[in-house]
Design an enzyme around this catalytic site. Structure first.
Site: not given
Length: 199
Positions: A8, A73-74, A158, A183
């Site tokens: 990332s 991955d989200s 968010d 998460h």
């Protein structure tokens, strides 16, 4: 010091992993981002699930650098949209990483959805690939989508995500509060035993 590649360029994701490692008492890992290694070809994110995308990114990083690699991955899944945006969360509005446009489109799509049907969850899949194999974990953070953005912390969706049992959006929580229940925090905590084995 064992080097661990985090696939990332997102400094906030790196900081989050560092905080989780510190909380777990893991100090022997030096985190490197994609900016710290020679560029390599990254597979496009074409997986149907968060797990597939995370594993593909971690494999690419490990194969290109030889370093153990963590990838994540989200995104957000919204019940009223049949689980979408899901894996398309970062490019929901058509432009990758345009948080404001993505959030605006999501709110517009939910404009007529009553409060009791605005259920959603943030989902994070984290994958670790090293010489000894691969591990994939998943963390979920249930909540609802608000009617307008609130707060200026965090990133992505968010400001419009109200965690279950909270009166503040994810963007109104402190980093420590967010790590404790998010998460990504949940997924990274599940990954700790595998990260410990790298040392």
């Amino acid at each position: 010091m064992t080097e661990l590649l985090v696939a990332s360029r997102n400094k906030k994701k790196l900081a989050e992993l560092r905080r989780v490692l510190d909380a777990a008492g893991i100090s022997g890992l030096r985190l490197l981002s994609l900016d710290d290694v020679a560029p390599y070809d990254e597979s496009p994110e074409t997986g149907a699930t968060f797990e597939e995308n995370a594993l593909a990114k971690a494999r690419d990083g490990f194969e290109a650098t030889g370093l153990a690699c963590v990838a994540e991955d989200s995104g957000i899944t919204v019940a009223a949209l049949n689980g979408m945006p899901g894996v398309l969360s970062a490019r929901w509005s058509g432009t990758h990483g345009n948080d404001a446009a993505n959030t605006e489109l999501l709110l517009a799509q939910l404009a007529d959805v009553p409060d009791e049907r605005r259920g959603a969850a943030f989902v994070s899949a984290c994958a670790l690939v090293s010489a000894s194999g691969s591990t994939v974990v998943r963390g979920e953070w249930p909540g609802t989508v608000t009617r307008e953005p609130r707060g200026d912390g965090g990133f992505g969706y968010d400001p419009v995500f109200l965690p279950e049992g909270s009166e503040r959006t994810a963007a109104e929580l402190t980093p420590a509060e967010k790590d404790a229940s998010s998460h990504r925090g949940r997924a990274l905590t599940l990954l700790v035993p595998a990260l410990r084995e790298l040392l």
